[in-house]
Design an enzyme around this catalytic site. Sequence first.
Site, PDB file in Angstrom:
ATOM      1  N   ARG A  11     -25.276  55.303 -82.922  1.00  0.00           N
ATOM      2  CA  ARG A  11     -24.855  54.294 -83.044  1.00  0.00           C
ATOM      3  C   ARG A  11     -24.949  53.018 -81.869  1.00  0.00           C
ATOM      4  O   ARG A  11     -25.003  51.707 -82.164  1.00  0.00           O
ATOM      5  CB  ARG A  11     -23.590  53.979 -83.760  1.00  0.00           C
ATOM      6  CG  ARG A  11     -23.496  54.880 -85.104  1.00  0.00           C
ATOM      7  CD  ARG A  11     -22.126  54.285 -85.642  1.00  0.00           C
ATOM      8  NE  ARG A  11     -21.684  52.660 -86.116  1.00  0.00           N
ATOM      9  CZ  ARG A  11     -20.811  52.482 -86.599  1.00  0.00           C
ATOM     10  NH1 ARG A  11     -19.619  53.092 -86.538  1.00  0.00           N
ATOM     11  NH2 ARG A  11     -20.726  50.488 -86.563  1.00  0.00           N
ATOM     12  N   CYS A  12     -24.906  53.810 -80.782  1.00  0.00           N
ATOM     13  CA  CYS A  12     -25.053  52.928 -79.607  1.00  0.00           C
ATOM     14  C   CYS A  12     -26.110  52.920 -79.167  1.00  0.00           C
ATOM     15  O   CYS A  12     -27.333  53.374 -79.438  1.00  0.00           O
ATOM     16  CB  CYS A  12     -24.573  53.431 -78.268  1.00  0.00           C
ATOM     17  SG  CYS A  12     -25.312  53.187 -76.863  1.00  0.00           S
ATOM     18  N   SER A  13     -27.287  51.905 -78.922  1.00  0.00           N
ATOM     19  CA  SER A  13     -28.673  51.292 -78.579  1.00  0.00           C
ATOM     20  C   SER A  13     -29.058  51.759 -77.406  1.00  0.00           C
ATOM     21  O   SER A  13     -30.040  52.348 -77.526  1.00  0.00           O
ATOM     22  CB  SER A  13     -28.434  49.638 -78.574  1.00  0.00           C
ATOM     23  OG  SER A  13     -27.771  49.512 -77.673  1.00  0.00           O
TER      24      SER A  13
END
Length: 113
Positions: A11-13
């Site tokens: 979920r972390c860019s």
Amino acid sequence: MTGPTLYHNPRCSKSRQALAILQASGIEPRIVEYLKTPPDAAALKTLLGLLKLPASAVLRKKEAAEAGIDPTADEATLIKGIAAHPEALERPIFVHKGRAVLGRPPEKVLEIL
């Protein structure tokens, strides 16, 4: 830890960018979704040793505060806090050939290839 490993949050860019950089470099790391399978205190100590960083350097401030982790606590307390609340661990962390790097910015993963 064998083979290239990425401690990853999909979920972390920044974590996704680091994975894409590795894949573009021909590296398919073993993915550890650390929120699903968090490292225990011993694994965190090993990671910190490979990173050559104190626990305070891999602590996400907002998440630590939400979890009640005091960022000024001693090393052992911080490691226990991160193990109990893996969302407070900065990401991504790439481990390769006995070295590790915090992928902030994501291009830092290239430093240990």
